[in-house]
Design an enzyme around this catalytic site. Structure first.
Site, PDB file in Angstrom:
ATOM      1  N   HIS A   1       0.846  -1.189   0.000  1.00  0.00           N
ATOM      2  CA  HIS A   1       0.000   0.000   0.000  1.00  0.00           C
ATOM      3  C   HIS A   1       0.882   1.239   0.000  1.00  0.00           C
ATOM      4  CE1 HIS A   1       0.087   1.518   4.255  1.00  0.00           C
ATOM      5  NE2 HIS A   1       0.237   0.263   4.583  1.00  0.00           N
TER       6      HIS A   1
ATOM      7  N   ASP B   1       5.705   2.773   7.102  1.00  0.00           N
ATOM      8  CA  ASP B   1       4.350   2.273   6.831  1.00  0.00           C
ATOM      9  C   ASP B   1       3.655   3.157   5.805  1.00  0.00           C
ATOM     10  OD1 ASP B   1       1.236   2.005   8.727  1.00  0.00           O
ATOM     11  OD2 ASP B   1       1.928   0.946   6.912  1.00  0.00           O
TER      12      ASP B   1
ATOM     13  N   GLU C   1      -5.369   1.898   1.941  1.00  0.00           N
ATOM     14  CA  GLU C   1      -5.262   0.711   2.791  1.00  0.00           C
ATOM     15  C   GLU C   1      -5.587   1.101   4.225  1.00  0.00           C
ATOM     16  OE1 GLU C   1      -2.888   0.191   5.326  1.00  0.00           O
ATOM     17  OE2 GLU C   1      -3.388  -1.893   5.763  1.00  0.00           O
ATOM     18  N   GLU C   2      -5.155   2.289   4.624  1.00  0.00           N
ATOM     19  CA  GLU C   2      -5.325   2.713   6.016  1.00  0.00           C
ATOM     20  C   GLU C   2      -6.798   2.920   6.388  1.00  0.00           C
ATOM     21  OE1 GLU C   2      -2.985   2.496   8.001  1.00  0.00           O
ATOM     22  OE2 GLU C   2      -1.069   3.014   7.086  1.00  0.00           O
TER      23      GLU C   2
ATOM     24  N   ASP D   1       4.129  -4.872   3.641  1.00  0.00           N
ATOM     25  CA  ASP D   1       3.592  -3.742   4.381  1.00  0.00           C
ATOM     26  C   ASP D   1       4.436  -3.589   5.648  1.00  0.00           C
ATOM     27  OD1 ASP D   1       0.224  -2.900   5.655  1.00  0.00           O
ATOM     28  OD2 ASP D   1       2.156  -1.852   5.740  1.00  0.00           O
TER      29      ASP D   1
ATOM     30  N   HIS E   1       2.255   4.884  12.650  1.00  0.00           N
ATOM     31  CA  HIS E   1       1.073   5.765  12.566  1.00  0.00           C
ATOM     32  C   HIS E   1       1.281   7.108  13.259  1.00  0.00           C
ATOM     33  CE1 HIS E   1      -2.122   2.576  11.291  1.00  0.00           C
ATOM     34  NE2 HIS E   1      -1.105   2.688  10.455  1.00  0.00           N
TER      35      HIS E   1
HETATM   36  N1  DTR Z   1       0.870  -1.901   8.378  1.00  0.00           N
HETATM   37  C1  DTR Z   1      -0.313  -1.764   9.198  1.00  0.00           C
HETATM   38  C2  DTR Z   1      -1.146  -3.036   9.234  1.00  0.00           C
HETATM   39  C3  DTR Z   1      -0.438  -4.123   9.956  1.00  0.00           C
HETATM   40  C4  DTR Z   1      -0.281  -4.220  11.294  1.00  0.00           C
HETATM   41  N2  DTR Z   1       0.382  -5.377  11.603  1.00  0.00           N
HETATM   42  C5  DTR Z   1       0.674  -6.018  10.442  1.00  0.00           C
HETATM   43  C6  DTR Z   1       1.338  -7.212  10.199  1.00  0.00           C
HETATM   44  C7  DTR Z   1       1.505  -7.617   8.892  1.00  0.00           C
HETATM   45  C8  DTR Z   1       1.017  -6.827   7.850  1.00  0.00           C
HETATM   46  C9  DTR Z   1       0.352  -5.620   8.091  1.00  0.00           C
HETATM   47  C10 DTR Z   1       0.185  -5.247   9.396  1.00  0.00           C
HETATM   48  C11 DTR Z   1      -1.152  -0.653   8.643  1.00  0.00           C
HETATM   49  O1  DTR Z   1      -1.079  -0.342   7.452  1.00  0.00           O
HETATM   50  O2  DTR Z   1      -1.869  -0.027   9.438  1.00  0.00           O
HETATM   51 ZN    ZN Z   2      -0.709   1.841   8.721  1.00  0.00          ZN
HETATM   52 ZN    ZN Z   3       0.694  -0.606   6.451  1.00  0.00          ZN
END
Ligand code: DTR
Ligand code: ZN
Ligand code: ZN
Ligand code: CA
Ligand code: ZN
Length: 277
Positions: free
Chosen positions: A85, A97, A131-132, A160, A247
């Site tokens: 994403h 992220d 994605e968020e 991700d 985040h």
């Molecule tokens: N990357 C995070 C979602 C997320 C949280 N833990 C994991 C483990 C494996 C893949 C993704 C994630 C987000 O986009 O908020």
């Molecule tokens: Zn995120």
């Molecule tokens: Zn993410």
């Protein structure tokens, strides 16, 4: 597979950081920084000879964008896809992220072009919007696939967060064949890996898995804390989060562990080369 220079991946992250800096500090869905991120990645892929298309969707009153890039050739009935994403949260630039996954697969795609790879299976790459907000872009993409098209996927690989500053090495456990491709490669680097379990249903592999497509991927950790055992295996700091800026506005280009980013990007290249051969 070629070794992907981590300097190139870092260069992409610097670009994404600049884009956020020039657009209110983020690259979130519905904000100018997101579309600017899409344009940046698309430009590099077009230049390299990929067939790209931008898929639009509506979410929360704003237009969202998925970027899909196909490497011409290979058996389309056995498509290997890698995705990440590209959107951040509103709070910050989202460099780990998920600039890290987005830049990692970009550099692997560019390495495919540089090698003028002629894979037996068709290669496709995807950068997801929103994605968020709940895997909105990837869900839109999968929902748009005809039943017959869903059967044409050999695998979907999701990346991700692959550069967390206090990194862990987690491999998705959803499909044994795909899990093994990664685990065996890390073993050659003497890196112990653990099963990724916290992300089930929480990222863009979920809609693909729900559609019956084999999924795999890598994760370097988010807000969970690293245990003493994990610190022994992976280095870094026990009792601290894998990514304390998850985040948050501090998820900047400084919020990256270069070794994790380098190793994980090379693992992606290995998996793409092996699975498409
Ligand atoms: N990357 C995070 C979602 C997320 C949280 N833990 C994991 C483990 C494996 C893949 C993704 C994630 C987000 O986009 O908020
Ligand atoms: Zn995120
Ligand atoms: Zn993410
Ligand atoms: Ca490398
Ligand atoms: Zn899982």
């Amino acid at each position: 597979a070629p070794d992907i220079p981590v300097s190139a991946v870092k260069g992409d992250l610097d670009q994404l950081q600049s884009i956020a800096d020039a657009n209110g500090g983020n690259r979130a869905h519905g904000q100018p920084g997101y579309k600017a991120s899409v344009d940046y990645i698309k430009g590099k892929l077009d230049e390299a000879g990929f067939t790209t298309k931008v898929q639009e969707f509506d979410e929360g009153g704003s237009t969202g964008y998925n970027l899909i890039a196909d490497w011409p050739g290979g058996d389309e009935s056995k498509t290997v896809m890698a995705g990440a994403h590209l959107d951040s949260v509103d709070a910050g630039p989202g460099i780990n992220d998920n600039g890290s996954g987005s830049a990692g697969i970009l550099e692997v795609a560019l390495a495919v072009a540089k090698a003028d790879l002629k894979p037996a299976k068709h290669l496709r790459f995807g950068w997801w919007g929103a994605e968020e907000l709940g895997m909105v872009g990837s869900t839109h993409y999968v929902d748009g696939l005809a039943e017959a098209d869903r059967a044409k996927f050999d695998s979907y690989l999701n990346f991700d967060m692959i550069g967390s500053p206090n990194p862990g090495y987690f491999v998705y456990d959803d499909d044994t064949r795909l899990e093994k491709v990664f685990k065996n490669w890390y073993a050659t680097k003497n890196i112990v890996t653990e099963k990724e379990t916290e992300g089930d249903g929480r990222s863009d592999h979920a809609p693909f898995k729900d559609a019956g497509i084999p999924v795999g991927g890598l994760f370097s950790g988010a807000d969970y804390k690293k245990t003493a055992e994990q610190a022994k295996n992976w280095g870094g700091t026990e009792g601290k989060a894998f990514d304390a800026c998850y985040h948050r506005s501090c998820d900047t280009s400084k919020n990256i562990d270069d070794k994790a980013l380098d190793t994980n990007t090379d693992a992606i290249a290995h998996a793409v080369w092996e699975l498409s051969s």
